[in-house]
Design a protein around this motif. Sequence first.
Motif, short mmCIF file in Angstrom:
data_model
loop_
_atom_site.label_atom_id
_atom_site.label_comp_id
_atom_site.label_asym_id
_atom_site.label_seq_id
_atom_site.Cartn_x
_atom_site.Cartn_y
_atom_site.Cartn_z
N ALA A 1 52.51 42.77 38.85
CA ALA A 1 52.72 42.81 37.40
C ALA A 1 52.71 44.23 36.86
CB ALA A 1 51.64 41.98 36.70
N LEU A 2 51.98 45.12 37.52
CA LEU A 2 51.96 46.53 37.13
C LEU A 2 53.05 47.34 37.82
CD1 LEU A 2 48.13 47.37 37.09
CD2 LEU A 2 49.59 46.68 35.17
N GLY A 3 53.78 46.69 38.73
CA GLY A 3 54.82 47.39 39.47
C GLY A 3 54.27 48.35 40.51
N LEU A 4 53.10 48.02 41.05
CA LEU A 4 52.43 48.91 41.99
C LEU A 4 52.19 48.23 43.34
CD1 LEU A 4 49.66 50.39 39.64
CD2 LEU A 4 51.81 51.49 40.33
N ALA A 5 52.06 49.05 44.37
CA ALA A 5 51.66 48.56 45.68
C ALA A 5 50.16 48.29 45.66
CB ALA A 5 51.99 49.58 46.76
N ALA A 6 49.72 47.41 46.53
CA ALA A 6 48.30 47.04 46.57
C ALA A 6 47.41 48.26 46.78
CB ALA A 6 48.06 46.02 47.67
N HIS A 7 47.82 49.19 47.64
CA HIS A 7 46.96 50.32 47.95
C HIS A 7 46.85 51.31 46.79
CE1 HIS A 7 50.98 51.84 49.28
NE2 HIS A 7 50.54 52.94 48.69
N ASP A 8 47.69 51.15 45.76
CA ASP A 8 47.61 52.02 44.58
C ASP A 8 46.70 51.45 43.50
OD1 ASP A 8 49.30 54.12 45.38
OD2 ASP A 8 51.08 52.95 44.89
N CYS A 9 46.13 50.26 43.76
CA CYS A 9 45.31 49.59 42.75
C CYS A 9 43.83 49.63 43.11
CB CYS A 9 45.75 48.14 42.60
SG CYS A 9 47.41 47.93 41.93
N LEU A 10 43.02 49.72 42.09
CA LEU A 10 41.57 49.66 42.21
C LEU A 10 41.10 48.44 41.45
CD1 LEU A 10 38.98 51.13 43.17
CD2 LEU A 10 39.04 52.41 41.02
N VAL A 11 40.24 47.65 42.06
CA VAL A 11 39.74 46.42 41.45
C VAL A 11 38.30 46.61 41.00
CG1 VAL A 11 39.11 44.01 41.93
CG2 VAL A 11 41.28 44.93 42.78
N VAL A 12 37.97 46.05 39.83
CA VAL A 12 36.59 46.04 39.35
C VAL A 12 36.15 44.58 39.26
CG1 VAL A 12 34.95 46.84 37.62
CG2 VAL A 12 37.07 48.13 38.02
N GLU A 13 35.13 44.23 40.01
CA GLU A 13 34.69 42.84 40.17
C GLU A 13 33.17 42.72 40.03
OE1 GLU A 13 35.05 39.71 40.71
OE2 GLU A 13 37.20 39.40 40.93
N ASP A 14 32.73 41.48 39.79
CA ASP A 14 31.29 41.22 39.72
C ASP A 14 30.84 40.12 40.67
OD1 ASP A 14 32.66 39.21 38.04
OD2 ASP A 14 30.62 38.54 37.59
N ALA A 15 31.79 39.42 41.30
CA ALA A 15 31.44 38.25 42.11
C ALA A 15 31.89 38.42 43.56
CB ALA A 15 32.08 36.99 41.53
N PRO A 16 31.12 37.89 44.51
CA PRO A 16 31.51 38.01 45.92
C PRO A 16 32.89 37.45 46.21
CG PRO A 16 29.23 37.30 45.74
CD PRO A 16 29.78 37.28 44.34
N ALA A 17 33.26 36.32 45.60
CA ALA A 17 34.58 35.74 45.84
C ALA A 17 35.68 36.69 45.40
CB ALA A 17 34.71 34.39 45.12
N GLY A 18 35.46 37.39 44.29
CA GLY A 18 36.45 38.34 43.80
C GLY A 18 36.54 39.57 44.67
N VAL A 19 35.39 40.07 45.12
CA VAL A 19 35.39 41.21 46.04
C VAL A 19 36.16 40.86 47.30
CG1 VAL A 19 33.95 42.71 47.47
CG2 VAL A 19 33.24 42.17 45.13
N GLN A 20 35.90 39.68 47.82
CA GLN A 20 36.58 39.23 49.04
C GLN A 20 38.08 39.14 48.81
OE1 GLN A 20 34.90 35.64 50.69
NE2 GLN A 20 36.61 35.34 52.12
N ALA A 21 38.49 38.63 47.66
CA ALA A 21 39.92 38.50 47.35
C ALA A 21 40.59 39.86 47.29
CB ALA A 21 40.09 37.77 46.02
N ALA A 22 39.94 40.82 46.64
CA ALA A 22 40.52 42.15 46.50
C ALA A 22 40.63 42.86 47.85
CB ALA A 22 39.68 42.98 45.53
N LYS A 23 39.59 42.75 48.66
CA LYS A 23 39.63 43.38 49.98
C LYS A 23 40.71 42.75 50.85
CE LYS A 23 37.27 46.25 51.07
NZ LYS A 23 37.42 47.72 50.87
N ALA A 24 40.87 41.43 50.75
CA ALA A 24 41.91 40.74 51.51
C ALA A 24 43.30 41.17 51.07
CB ALA A 24 41.76 39.24 51.38
N ALA A 25 43.41 41.62 49.81
CA ALA A 25 44.69 42.10 49.29
C ALA A 25 44.96 43.55 49.68
CB ALA A 25 44.70 41.97 47.76
N GLY A 26 44.00 44.19 50.34
CA GLY A 26 44.18 45.57 50.76
C GLY A 26 43.85 46.58 49.69
N MET A 27 42.97 46.21 48.76
CA MET A 27 42.62 47.08 47.65
C MET A 27 41.18 47.56 47.76
SD MET A 27 44.37 44.84 44.60
CE MET A 27 46.09 44.31 44.72
N ARG A 28 40.91 48.70 47.14
CA ARG A 28 39.53 49.18 47.05
C ARG A 28 38.85 48.51 45.86
NH1 ARG A 28 40.85 54.83 45.96
NH2 ARG A 28 42.76 53.76 45.31
N VAL A 29 37.54 48.34 45.98
CA VAL A 29 36.82 47.54 44.99
C VAL A 29 35.57 48.27 44.50
CG1 VAL A 29 35.81 45.29 44.46
CG2 VAL A 29 37.54 45.48 46.27
#
Length: 218
Positions: A145-173
Amino acid sequence: MTCRGVLFDLDGVLLDSNAAVQRAWSLWAREVDVDVDQVLALAHGRRTADTIRLVAPQLDANAEAVRIERREAGTTQGLRRCAGASALLSALPASAWAVVTSGSRALATARLRATGLPLPRALIAAEDVGDGKPHPACYLAGAAALGLAAHDCLVVEDAPAGVQAAKAAGMRVIAVTTTHARADLVAADLILSGVSRLRAATTMAPEGSWTLTGLRVR
């Protein structure tokens, strides 16, 4: 941490909805006779229907999810912005951030408006993906949606399920300890107390627009 875009979870990261979540889920658990503590332990970071499938597989998860989220959207009692959320979003270029939530679009929009936080240009909600967190689909959709590759994105999360999702997407969290203990978030690249510890790093492009270069820790 360098990045070109930031993908924020909503509840527990940008706004505090703990009271509303606990109230809605506790009432539902009593109505359908399931263990409240088990429900609350699983609900954070997951889509409503996915939580229902885990704790009450005999029920129609989609129908029950609609009932719960209508109840949640119908009240703003106890909702508040997380410290630093408004300032951080205001400092980010509008094209460089998105919200990726396990809640429905209607619920997310209602909560953003109720707390006075800006509506993002890109919002990935529960109904936008076939599989919810911890599956990476939602965060991959956010990057797209931002027109970016996964490795160009940084995720901010509070829950283990979300952290796991972001890491599985190849993103830093970056994980914040607003709803879970630090020990539950060790898979994240960085753990902070909240988004008030973050500030945007930007640079001006030749045409005069501001470009995100990363997030820094205060």
